[in-house]
Design an enzyme around this catalytic site. Structure first.
Site, PDB file in Angstrom:
ATOM      1  N   SER A  24       0.839  -1.208   0.000  1.00 35.96           N
ATOM      2  CA  SER A  24       0.000   0.000   0.000  1.00 35.96           C
ATOM      3  C   SER A  24       0.870   1.252   0.000  1.00 35.96           C
ATOM      4  O   SER A  24       0.527   2.254  -0.633  1.00 35.96           O
ATOM      5  CB  SER A  24      -0.949   0.005   1.200  1.00 35.96           C
ATOM      6  N   ASP A  54       7.080   2.600   6.070  1.00 34.65           N
ATOM      7  CA  ASP A  54       6.902   1.947   4.764  1.00 34.65           C
ATOM      8  C   ASP A  54       6.976   2.957   3.623  1.00 34.65           C
ATOM      9  O   ASP A  54       7.649   2.730   2.619  1.00 34.65           O
ATOM     10  CB  ASP A  54       5.551   1.211   4.695  1.00 34.65           C
TER      11      ASP A  54
HETATM   12  O1  PMV Z   1       2.819  -5.594   9.432  1.00 29.74           O
HETATM   13  P1  PMV Z   1       4.216  -5.825   8.972  1.00 29.74           P
HETATM   14  O2  PMV Z   1       4.446  -7.247   8.623  1.00 29.74           O
HETATM   15  O3  PMV Z   1       4.670  -4.840   7.927  1.00 29.74           O
HETATM   16  O4  PMV Z   1       5.230  -5.577  10.181  1.00 29.74           O
HETATM   17  C1  PMV Z   1       4.942  -4.916  11.337  1.00 29.74           C
HETATM   18  C2  PMV Z   1       6.208  -4.620  12.090  1.00 29.74           C
HETATM   19  C3  PMV Z   1       5.990  -4.576  13.597  1.00 29.74           C
HETATM   20  O5  PMV Z   1       7.218  -4.148  14.162  1.00 29.74           O
HETATM   21  C4  PMV Z   1       5.644  -5.929  14.135  1.00 29.74           C
HETATM   22  C5  PMV Z   1       4.885  -3.598  13.973  1.00 29.74           C
HETATM   23  C6  PMV Z   1       5.218  -2.145  13.766  1.00 29.74           C
HETATM   24  O6  PMV Z   1       4.267  -1.330  13.770  1.00 29.74           O
HETATM   25  O7  PMV Z   1       6.383  -1.761  13.656  1.00 29.74           O
END
Ligand code: PMV
Length: 396
Positions: free
Chosen positions: A146, A204
Site C-alpha cells: 500500500s 513503509d
Molecule cells: O505488518 P508488517 O508485517 O509490515 O510488520 C509490522 C512490524 C511490527 O514491528 C511488528 C509492527 C510495527 O508497527 O512496527
C-alpha cells in the site's frame, strides 16, 4: 499540467532487523525490496479520470465535471494534516463505491481520490487522466504494497501538476527526484497510507520513497549513505496473520516477564545496530567475513523473535529447509506466518539457490529471488521497461 505519459515505480519493503522491538522504542532497519509497483499516468481529453488496478480487478472512472461541481471544501484541512474521519466519510460519498465493495478496493479508491483531489485542488480545473497501477508485490503480506501504491500516486500526480519537476532528462532510462521533491512525495504518500491504514508509523512510505536501507527509531528515519544491494530469497508462507494481535502478544509477554523480555528487546536493538555498522562497512568491497556476520545476526534475531512468541511452525520449517542448504533465514515483519527472508551470499552456487527455492515451493510457499537495498521511487522511460511490465500497464 504535463501532456506526456508518466511512468513511475516504487519499491516494497522488508524489515531486516528490529520488528516488534521498534514498537518499544528500539531501532529497526527497513530495506527497499526489488519487487516494485509501477504506475502509468496518461493525460486524456475525454472528461474522465479513470483508475485501473489489474492486480485486484478494479476499473473505475469518474466524471471530472461532476467532481468539479461537488463541494470539495472538506479537503481544505487536508493539506498534509491527518485525513479526518469526516474527510474519509465525504470521500466515500464522492467515490460512489458500491456498498458491497471489498475493503482493499474501497481503500485503494479512497486513497487515490484523496490524493488526486488534494493535489489538483488549487488548479483551475481537475485534469482528465487515465491511471493504471500494477504491482509485483503481493498485497497484505507485510511487504509495503500500500505504501508503494501511495508513493507512486503521489509522485505521478505531483509531477503531472508540475509541483515537482519530471526528473527524466533526454537519454535517461530511469531517473530520481531531488531531495526536496522526495520530501514532498513522502509527505503526500503518508497521507495516502493514513487513508488506508489509519495510523501507520510512516516507515513503509519512507523506505519506498528513499529506497536503500532506512534506520528507523521513534518516528525518526535516517537513510544509510551507500548501502550494499544484498541478494535474498523472499518467502511467503501464505499463513495469514494479524500484526495487531502479534504486537499485543509481545506487549503482554513483556508485561508478564519484564526481566526476560526487556533483555531480548535490548539484544534485538544491538543486532540492528551491529547490522547497520556492518552494512556501512560493506559499501567499499564486501568481504566473506562480513556476510558471515550478517548470517549470524539473522540467526540470532530469529531465535529472539521466537522467544517473543511471534514465530510459527511454517517459519520454523522455512528456516530448517534453508539451513539444510547452508542458508540462514529469519521472519520479517509481524511474524506468526507471513514472510521470511534468506540471505544469499554472493558465492552461493546456482544449484543451491535453485534446490532451496524448489524445496520451499514444495512446502507450499511462494518464493522470489530478489534483492534488498533497491532504489526508491523512480521515473522510467516507457521504451526501456521490461515487456511484461509494459504489458501489465497496457503500454502499446
Ligand atoms: O505488518 P508488517 O508485517 O509490515 O510488520 C509490522 C512490524 C511490527 O514491528 C511488528 C509492527 C510495527 O508497527 O512496527
Amino acid at each position: 499540467m504535463l501532456s506526456d505519459m508518466l511512468l513511475v515505480s516504487a519499491p516494497g519493503k522488508v524489515i531486516l532487523h528490529g520488528e516488534h522491538a521498534v514498537v518499544h522504542g528500539k531501532v529497526a532497519l527497513a530495506v527497499a525490496l526489488n519487487l516494485r509497483t509501477f504506475l502509468r499516468l496518461q493525460p486524456l481529453s475525454n472528461g474522465k479520470v479513470s483508475l485501473n488496478l489489474p492486480n485486484i480487478g478494479i476499473k473505475r472512472h469518474w466524471d471530472v465535471t461532476r467532481l468539479h461541481s461537488l463541494d470539495l471544501s472538506f479537503l481544505e484541512k487536508g493539506d498534509a494534516t491527518v485525513p479526518t474521519p469526516e474527510q474519509v466519510e465525504k470521500l466515500t460519498e464522492v467515490a460512489d463505491v458500491p456498498a458491497d465493495c471489498a475493503v482493499t478496493e474501497r481503500l485503494a479508491v479512497l486513497a487515490f481520490l484523496y490524493l488526486y483531489l488534494s493535489v489538483f485542488r488549487k488548479q483551475r480545473a481537475l485534469p482528465s487522466l487515465d491511471i493504471v497501477v500494477w504491482s509485483e508485490l503481493p498485497t497484505g503480506a507485510g511487504l509495503g504494497s500500500s505504501a508503494a501504491y501511495s508513493v507512486c500516486l503521489a509522485a505521478a500526480l505531483l509531477t503531472a501538476c508540475e509541483q515537482i519537476p519530471n526528473p527524466l532528462k533526454d537519454g535517461d532510462g530511469i531517473s530520481r527526484w531531488a531531495e526536496e521533491d522526495l520530501e514532498l512525495i513522502n509527505k503526500w504518500a503518508f497521507q495516502g497510507e493514513r487513508i488506508i491504514h489509519g495510523n501507520p508509523s510512516g516507515v513503509d512510505n519512507a523506505v519506498s520513497t528513499w529506497g536503500g536501507v532506512l534506520r528507523y527509531q521513534q518516528g525518526q528515519s535516517v537513510s544509510l549513505k551507500r548501502p550494499p544491494s544484498l541478494k535474498i530469497l523472499l518467502t511467503n508462507t501464505k499463513v495469514p496473520r494479524s500484526t495487531k494481535a502479534l504486537v499485543a502478544g509481545v506487549r503482554s509477554r513483556l508485561l508478564k516477564f519484564p526481566e526476560i523480555v526487556n533483555p531480548l528487546l535490548t539484544s534485538i536493538d544491538a543486532i540492528a545496530l551491529e547490522c547497520e555498522r556492518v552494512l556501512g562497512e560493506m559499501e567499499a568491497e564486501p568481504t566473506p567475513e562480513q556476510y558471515l556476520v550478517l548470517e549470524e545476526l539473522i540467526d540470532m534475531n530469529q531465535h529472539h523473535l521466537n522467544a517473543l512468541g511471534v514465530g510459527h511452525a511454517t517459519l520454523d520449517r522455512l528456516c530448517q529447509v534453508t539451513r539444510s542448504h547452508g542458508l540462514y533465514s529469519k521472519l520479517t515483519g509481524a511474524g506468526g506466518g507471513g514472510c521470511g527472508i534468506t540471505l544469499l551470499k554472493p558465492d552461493v552456487q546456482r544449484q543451491v539457490v535453485e534446490a532451496t527455492k524448489q524445496a520451499l515451493t514444495g512446502c507450499g510457499f511462494d518464493c522470489w529471488e530478489t534483492s534488498i537495498g533497491s532504489p526508491g521511487v523512480s521515473m522510467h522511460l516507457a521504451s526501456l521497461l521490461d515487456a511484461p511490465i509494459r504489458q501489465a500497464l497496457d503500454i502499446l
